[in-house]
Motif scaffolding. Structure first.
Motif, short mmCIF file in Angstrom:
data_model
loop_
_atom_site.label_atom_id
_atom_site.label_comp_id
_atom_site.label_asym_id
_atom_site.label_seq_id
_atom_site.Cartn_x
_atom_site.Cartn_y
_atom_site.Cartn_z
N ARG A 32 -3.09 -14.93 -42.51
CA ARG A 32 -3.37 -13.48 -42.59
C ARG A 32 -2.20 -12.68 -42.03
N PRO A 33 -1.96 -11.52 -42.61
CA PRO A 33 -0.93 -10.63 -42.06
C PRO A 33 -1.45 -9.96 -40.79
N LEU A 34 -0.55 -9.68 -39.86
CA LEU A 34 -0.93 -9.01 -38.62
C LEU A 34 -0.47 -7.56 -38.58
N GLY A 35 0.52 -7.21 -39.38
CA GLY A 35 1.02 -5.84 -39.37
C GLY A 35 2.53 -5.81 -39.42
N ALA A 36 3.08 -4.64 -39.15
CA ALA A 36 4.53 -4.45 -39.23
C ALA A 36 5.09 -4.03 -37.88
N PHE A 43 5.86 -4.29 -31.36
CA PHE A 43 4.75 -4.76 -32.17
C PHE A 43 3.58 -5.13 -31.27
N SER A 44 2.40 -4.80 -31.70
CA SER A 44 1.19 -5.17 -30.99
C SER A 44 0.07 -5.33 -32.00
N ALA A 45 -0.73 -6.37 -31.85
CA ALA A 45 -1.86 -6.58 -32.75
C ALA A 45 -2.93 -7.39 -32.04
N ALA A 47 -5.98 -9.88 -33.29
CA ALA A 47 -6.49 -10.57 -34.48
C ALA A 47 -7.71 -11.39 -34.11
N THR A 69 11.09 -7.64 -44.46
CA THR A 69 10.38 -7.09 -45.62
C THR A 69 11.16 -7.27 -46.91
#
Length: 88
Positions: A32-36, A43-45, A47, A69
């Motif tokens: 799964r993608p976590l973000g950009a 960056f912070s996520a 999940a 990207t």
């Protein structure tokens, strides 16, 4: 992020490997993608992990890949075990 599990094998019933037990390297159970990454390079996520009861927690790892990207080149990787050797 890829959730991987090690220690898996398959008993082959047909074909050129018929009758053999094939042991697998890390198998991706979820991807799964976590973000950009933000413009300032941060960056912070968070999940949530939806783990199947059939997966062996002590064999699971979260593998996070950082990918450009435009080119799609992988520029960074880190892995974190999700269980401890005492868990089942």
């Amino acid at each position: 992020m890829a959730l991987t599990e090690t220690g898996l094998s398959s008993q082959v019933g047909r074909g050129e490997n018929s009758g053999r037990l094939l042991r697998h390297a890390a198998v991706v159970r979820a991807l799964r993608p976590l973000g950009a990454v933000a413009a300032d390079g941060t960056f912070s996520a968070t999940a949530p992990l939806n783990l199947s009861a059939a997966w062996k927690t002590n064999n699971l790892k979260a593998v996070v890949l950082v990918q450009e990207t435009g080119s799609r080149h992988i520029v960074g990787v880190a892995a974190l075990p999700l269980g401890s050797p005492t868990q089942n």
